[in-house]
Design an enzyme around this catalytic site. Structure first.
Site, short mmCIF file in Angstrom:
data_model
loop_
_atom_site.label_atom_id
_atom_site.label_comp_id
_atom_site.label_asym_id
_atom_site.label_seq_id
_atom_site.Cartn_x
_atom_site.Cartn_y
_atom_site.Cartn_z
N HIS A 116 0.80 -1.23 0.00
CA HIS A 116 0.00 0.00 0.00
C HIS A 116 0.84 1.28 0.00
O HIS A 116 0.51 2.27 0.65
CB HIS A 116 -0.98 -0.01 1.17
CG HIS A 116 -1.98 -1.12 1.11
ND1 HIS A 116 -2.48 -1.60 -0.07
CD2 HIS A 116 -2.56 -1.86 2.10
CE1 HIS A 116 -3.34 -2.59 0.18
NE2 HIS A 116 -3.40 -2.77 1.48
N HIS A 192 -9.81 1.19 0.50
CA HIS A 192 -9.73 0.06 1.43
C HIS A 192 -10.84 0.11 2.49
O HIS A 192 -10.57 0.06 3.68
CB HIS A 192 -8.36 0.04 2.10
CG HIS A 192 -7.89 -1.32 2.51
ND1 HIS A 192 -8.50 -2.03 3.53
CD2 HIS A 192 -6.89 -2.11 2.04
CE1 HIS A 192 -7.86 -3.18 3.69
NE2 HIS A 192 -6.89 -3.26 2.79
N GLU A 325 -11.75 -4.28 -3.41
CA GLU A 325 -10.73 -3.30 -3.74
C GLU A 325 -10.42 -3.34 -5.23
O GLU A 325 -9.59 -4.14 -5.69
CB GLU A 325 -9.45 -3.59 -2.93
CG GLU A 325 -9.69 -3.65 -1.43
CD GLU A 325 -8.57 -4.35 -0.68
OE1 GLU A 325 -8.68 -4.45 0.56
OE2 GLU A 325 -7.59 -4.81 -1.32
#
Length: 359
Positions: A116, A192, A325
């Site tokens: 991420h 997210h 996602e």
């Protein structure tokens, strides 16, 4: 038209240096978008969705997003409750990639790998509020972030915008774009959010029925990386959600890393803006339909939640929420067989998502 921000809450953070010679001090707020009995709260900390309140089949309102009560808890969050993640979301093997013959090393924050965008990715920075209209026919907020050359190891300056907008009936759209200014760079965002259509804190999501527009998936190894580079059909596997199927029907037959549950990337059928997923909770009658323009989507079922203190005194345990996602293929920078995520100077990355709620 820009409107002076109306804060529901404010927090002054001084421990995060900002790019461009800023003084390292900037205000973080919570902004509400409201249309009738449909409301969304968003923070410019990490472009985070903090809550979504919508009715059930009996008209009862509930917040269907897992999260925290205070901004400070989001700052210290390690579960990624609701932010926009980047510059490159999902895992990157060994935090390393080669672009135009040059080797780049990014920040490792998931064991031997990056995830991420690194320890201070887009989910851990303060975004600038460019426009905010909290009510009316189409409430919206536009956030901006300038990601600087070398941030978390990524090359080039990147201008990033994210707009969250409500429309009728019960539709939240998220439009993101990023322009590479001076160097080629990989880009992959994802939102997210952890969903529980029964309401956050109402129990697990194993009874939610899920349908995906995905006839293929990318098998993952124990590090949750697509190391084989394969794209396999879902037919005959525990990843087949082409027909509506309870999330919990086969969840004990799959592993996301070393725990039971889904943490897997699906390849979405078709191209352009199209339907990705639909979910329904039979108890509340709430439904959610997701459309997006990305090639893939990660399904995550909250496998690593474990006595996590959440909103209103609730405690989130394994399977308390699920994530849908939309994204590029994970670790695409290290897999030339996957669609490229390289954005070159002057090019614009665009990632659009539409969430339609029903009851």
């Amino acid at each position: 038209m820009a409107r002076a921000p109306v804060f529901l809450a404010l927090l002054c953070l001084t421990d995060f240096a900002l790019a461009g010679g800023a003084d390292g001090r900037k205000m973080v707020g919570v902004y509400e978008l409201k249309k009738g009995d449909f409301s969304v709260k968003i923070s410019n900390w990490g472009a985070t969705i903090m809550s979504i309140v919508t009715p059930d089949s009996k008209g009862n309102l509930a917040d269907v997003v897992l999260g925290f009560d205070t901004l400070g808890e989001y700052v210290n969050d390690t579960s990624y409750f609701g932010p926009l993640t980047g510059r490159v979301a999902q895992r990157m093997a060994r935090g390393r990639f080669v672009l135009d013959g040059k080797v780049y090393h990014t920040y490792l924050n998931d064991g031997k790998n990056a995830i991420h965008g690194g320890h201070r990715g887009f989910s851990k920075v303060i975004w600038t509020v460019k426009e905010y209209v909290g009510g009316g026919d189409s409430p919206y907020i536009t956030l901006y972030y300038r990601s600087f050359d070398g941030e978390q190891g990524f090359p080039g300056d990147l201008d990033v915008y994210a707009t969250y907008e409500l429309s009728s009936p019960y539709v939240l759209s998220i439009r993101t774009n990023a322009t590479a200014l001076n160097k080629a760079t990989p880009v992959n965002f994802l939102q997210h959010v952890y969903w529980n259509l029964g309401g956050q804190g109402s129990g697990d999501i194993l009874g939610h029925t899920l349908q995906l527009s995905a006839s293929r998936y990318t098998p993952m190894d124990e590090e949750l990386l697509p190391s084989s580079g394969r794209v396999d059909p879902v037919a005959g596997t525990n990843y087949d959600f082409l027909a509506p199927t309870p999330i919990g029907a086969r969840i004990r037959k799959v592993k996301g890393g070393n725990v039971f549950g889904y943490d897997i990337n699906f390849v979405i059928d078709g191209e352009g803006m199209r339907k990705v997923a639909s979910v329904r909770d039979g108890k509340s009658g709430r439904g959610l339909e997701l459309s997006a323009n990305q090639p893939a989507m990660q399904l995550y079922t909250g496998n690593f939640l474990n006595n996590t203190k959440g909103k209103d005194g609730n405690v989130y345990n394994q399977y308390a929420g699920f994530c849908l996602e939309t994204q590029a293929y994970p670790d695409a920078v290290n897999h030339p067989e996957f669609p490229s995520i390289t954005v070159r100077p002057g090019q614009v990355y665009k990632h659009d998502m539409v969430y339609k709620f029903s009851y």
